[in-house]
Design an enzyme around this catalytic site. Structure first.
Site, PDB file in Angstrom:
ATOM      1  N   HIS A  72      30.101   8.738 -91.062  1.00  0.00           N
ATOM      2  CA  HIS A  72      30.410  10.131 -91.393  1.00  0.00           C
ATOM      3  C   HIS A  72      31.342  10.803 -90.389  1.00  0.00           C
ATOM      4  O   HIS A  72      31.869  11.876 -90.665  1.00  0.00           O
ATOM      5  CB  HIS A  72      29.111  10.948 -91.466  1.00  0.00           C
ATOM      6  N   GLU A 124      29.280  14.767 -92.083  1.00  0.00           N
ATOM      7  CA  GLU A 124      30.742  14.697 -92.139  1.00  0.00           C
ATOM      8  C   GLU A 124      31.361  16.058 -91.831  1.00  0.00           C
ATOM      9  O   GLU A 124      32.363  16.144 -91.106  1.00  0.00           O
ATOM     10  CB  GLU A 124      31.202  14.215 -93.516  1.00  0.00           C
ATOM     11  N   THR A 163      34.949  14.549 -97.999  1.00  0.00           N
ATOM     12  CA  THR A 163      35.416  13.444 -98.857  1.00  0.00           C
ATOM     13  C   THR A 163      34.486  13.126-100.023  1.00  0.00           C
ATOM     14  O   THR A 163      34.867  12.378-100.928  1.00  0.00           O
ATOM     15  CB  THR A 163      35.603  12.152 -98.041  1.00  0.00           C
TER      16      THR A 163
END
Length: 315
Positions: A72, A124, A163
């Site tokens: 991450h 993340e 993402t």
């Protein structure tokens, strides 16, 4: 109906291989900061092989053994702290997450205020926010946040995204930002990773043909949770997230004749097979694999932990 592509993406596969090859090359223990990927089965399997998972670096004793950062990504303060302790660091950050970090740094160097579309508290997002000084990046989670956001200078503005988001939700949020700030800068290529995109599109392809969807994945896995949402949005009567076959809510399947199965990007195919076998034990099962595209993405393993193959293996 088995949705394809499903399961491991290249970034997850790379991260797991990094831990496994580090164990092969250096022996146990190998230390891993945070869960290498958001899947309990994967984490427990690596623990059994000698990986030691910690929340923070201060839990790791002075050691020359590898210390691995999760897929991450991490804030810049983490590698700095590791360097101060002369740790042997191996970064398993997904290259597509690193791409977002590079974009953030580029926008910052160009004097732009940055908007990050993502979910608060996700590792993340924490890692991306930690790439730049406090206040350089503003987190936006919803379209309402985008409507309420007031930049310091609308002519110097850029956005990046987590993402593993929903394609549709993100498109709505980015649409609001572009409508309000036509000059806003963005990524050259979208930040939502290919695997997240592909798995969501595969679910959309079967959603109207099935009564319900089983998503194999962990409760902390952002991309897995998005698959549940996408299925319901595109016509499924129900959609559930399960970590193992034992989690299947059989009571929801009364009267159901068609079920879809997919898996988040950190879920191993072994558990998909386990779920299929659980259905076989209760029903007469006919399987149809619905493939929307073939994935061929592979990311290299860092040299520091790469296990050299024998000539026979290379042949």
């Amino acid at each position: 109906m088995l949705a394809a592509p499903r399961g491991f993406c290249a970034g997850v596969d790379r991260a797991i291989q990094i831990v496994e090859q580090a164990l092969t090359k250096f022996g146990a223990p190998v230390y891993v900061r945070h869960e290498i990927v958001h899947n309990r089965y994967v984490v427990e399997s690596l623990k059994a092989k000698g990986a030691v998972f910690v929340k923070e670096l201060d839990e790791i004793p002075d050691t020359s053994q590898p210390v691995i950062f999760s897929a991450h990504g991490v804030a810049k303060t983490i590698p700095e702290a590791a360097k101060n302790r002369n740790m042997f660091v191996v970064d398993a950050t997904c290259p597509l997450v690193s791409k977002v970090h590079i974009e953030a740094a580029r926008h910052f160097e160009q004097g732009r205020e940055i908007v990050l579309v993502g979910h608060a508290g996700h590792p993340e997002v924490v890692g991306t926010l930690g790439q730049l000084p406090p206040g350089a990046i503003t987190l936006i989670e919803t379209a309402d946040d985008a409507r309420a956001f007031e930049p310091r200078d609308a002519s110097k503005l850029a956005f990046i995204t987590q993402t593993t988001l929903s394609l549709d939700d993100t498109a709505e949020i980015v649409g609001v930002l572009k409508e309000r700030f036509p000059g806003i800068g963005g990524p050259v290529k979208e930040d939502i990773c290919y695997a997240t995109t592909n798995r969501q599109n595969a679910v959309k392809a079967i959603a109207e043909k099935i009564d319900g969807l089983i998503v194999v994945g962990g409760p902390k896995s952002s991309n897995s949770l998005r698959l549940v949402e996408v299925a319901e949005r595109f016509g499924c009567r129900f959609s559930v997230l399960v970590e193992r076959a034992s989690d299947i809510p059989w009571e929801k399947l009364e009267g159901v004749t068609s079920v879809g199965i997919t898996a988040g990007a950190s879920a191993p195919e072994l558990i998909v097979e386990e779920v299929v076998e659980a259905f076989r034990a209760r029903y007469e099962v006919e399987i149809e694999v619905v493939t929307t595209l073939e994935e061929r993405v592979v990311f290299n393993i860092p040299r520091d932990v790469r296990v050299t193959r024998t000539p026979a293996e290379q042949r």
